[in-house]
Motif scaffolding. Structure first.
Motif, PDB file in Angstrom:
ATOM      1  N   HIS A   1       0.822  -1.206   0.000  1.00 47.09           N
ATOM      2  CA  HIS A   1       0.000   0.000   0.000  1.00 47.09           C
ATOM      3  C   HIS A   1       0.863   1.266   0.000  1.00 47.09           C
ATOM      4  CE1 HIS A   1      -2.638   2.898   2.528  1.00 47.09           C
ATOM      5  NE2 HIS A   1      -2.900   3.084   1.246  1.00 47.09           N
ATOM      6  N   ARG A   2       1.551   1.524   1.135  1.00 51.68           N
ATOM      7  CA  ARG A   2       2.349   2.737   1.258  1.00 51.68           C
ATOM      8  C   ARG A   2       3.734   2.465   1.842  1.00 51.68           C
ATOM      9  NH1 ARG A   2      -1.040   6.992   2.834  1.00 51.68           N
ATOM     10  NH2 ARG A   2       0.820   8.061   3.630  1.00 51.68           N
TER      11      ARG A   2
ATOM     12  N   HIS B   1      -1.871   1.049   8.064  1.00 46.28           N
ATOM     13  CA  HIS B   1      -3.261   1.232   7.645  1.00 46.28           C
ATOM     14  C   HIS B   1      -4.081  -0.057   7.695  1.00 46.28           C
ATOM     15  CE1 HIS B   1      -1.020   4.517   5.541  1.00 46.28           C
ATOM     16  NE2 HIS B   1      -2.010   5.232   6.057  1.00 46.28           N
TER      17      HIS B   1
END
Length: 380
Positions: A90-91, A110
């Motif tokens: 994701h990040r 997250h």
């Protein structure tokens, strides 16, 4: 006669260690060489992660790293061992730390979660995103292989198997280490060395320095029985004679281990067995910069517990011996930056005895080959 202070041309390695010079000093200090090693050695070699028993249960995992690339290895519900880069799709937050057990891999940033197979399990809030494809955000796999009861990882998909690179090692470990297949984790250690990773390996694969620099070790191990043997991508260092009553630590003359045995595995992993009660450590050097190296170790015993004798041996190895080695390596690193040093010569004897540095030459050859270093690369 050579004039003092006159720059001399670099010598490449001779196939005969008795005629060969060492690697030039710049190989230990040059950021460009370190960058080249990253691609040619760090990311293409087999690196130890742990003993196979650390990952025997479903959901068990360990984390590991080589330079700036962090990975984790886990056992899936299908009982298959898999490795992945330790980064969320994701990040880019790191997913796991240390070792443990997990039913799913959940990112602490997250809360994206992944199956133990690396497939994306859930991504909060993605249900209504147009064109969101779960299959696009799986974890990136890393090669894993278990060989000689040790779990290895490699970032190179095309590298020969660990069983090929270290052919014969498994039999040696089983021969010399009592019950190595059933070892249980006892303790984890880490520290930092202000020296290039190759300085640490150079120091590990020779015992020429043992008598003057490690007097207690020289009293523990009869150096007249210490011999080093080089194989394709590893070397073994066996001292078959030991003294139970010595200056390092004492042990029962009838203890299970009556020898010292050390193995170095290209490029920077080691296996270590010392006399006395049975304990083995997996130890490796992780490069941080051209002049800094992280030292990592995991110790194992038959039941994962210690004994008073093992505590004494650990105290000696973890304080006196390691302090002696660290001071040696850090002094060498400072010397590598001196304008007064360029290259040395290997001391080698026909018996390949304790004073012989042929295993250092073997290591230097592998470095030179990996970096494709030839006479045309010298600086004259």
């Amino acid at each position: 006669m050579l004039k003092v202070g006159k720059a001399q041309p670099e010598h490449t390695l001779d196939q005969d260690p008795a005629r060969s010079y060492t690697l030039p000093a710049r190989f230990y200090t040059d950021p460009d060489i370190f960058a080249a090693e990253r691609e040619a050695i760090f990311y293409r070699g087999w690196h130890m992660a742990c003993h196979a028993n650390d990952l025997s249960e479903i959901g068990s995992y360990v984390t590991a790293a080589i330079f700036d690339q962090k990975v984790f290895i886990c056992r899936g519900k299908d009982n298959v061992l898999r490795g992945f880069y330790n980064v969320c799709a994701h990040r880019a937050h790191e997913l796991l730390a240390g070792s443990g057990k997990a039913k799913v891999i959940t990112c602490p940033y997250h809360a994206w979660s992944y199956h133990l197979t690396g497939e994306l399990r859930s991504a909060r809030g993605s249900e209504d995103l147009p064109g969101f494809d779960h299959g696009e955000f799986c974890l990136t796999p890393v090669r894993v292989e278990t060989y000689g009861h040790i779990v290895f990882f490699n970032l190179d998909d095309d590298a020969p198997a660990a069983s090929v690179a270290f052919d014969g090692l498994d039999a040696e470990l089983d021969e010399h280490i009592p019950g190595f297949a059933t070892m249980q984790r006892r303790q984890v250690f880490s520290s930092t060395l202000e020296a290039n990773w190759k300085v640490a390996v150079d120091n590990f694969v020779e015992c020429y320095h043992c008598a003057p620099a490690h007097p207690a070790f020289a009293d523990l191990v009869d150096l007249n029985t210490y011999h080093s043997t080089c194989h394709a991508q590893y070397s073994s260092h066996i001292g078959s004679g030991v003294r139970p009553d010595n200056k390092a630590y004492t042990f029962d003359p009838k203890a299970p281990v009556q020898k010292s045995a050390f193995w170095w595995l290209w490029p920077m992993s080691t296996v270590n067995l010392t006399p006395g009660d049975t304990a083995v450590s997996l130890f490796w050097f992780n490069p941080v910069s051209p002049t800094r190296t992280e030292l990592l170790a995991i110790s194992y015993t038959p039941d994962g517990k210690s004994t008073p004798q093992l505590d004494a041996a650990s105290e000696y190895a973890g304080t006196i011996l390691s302090d002696e080695d660290n001071r040696l390596c850090e002094s060498v690193q400072r010397g590598m930056a001196s304008r007064g040093y360029r290259q040395g010569r290997f001391v080698v004897d026909a018996k390949r005895s304790a004073i012989s540095e042929h295993a250092v030459h073997h290591f230097h050859q592998l470095v030179a080959q990996a970096l494709n270093w030839r006479k045309s690369d010298t600086t004259g």
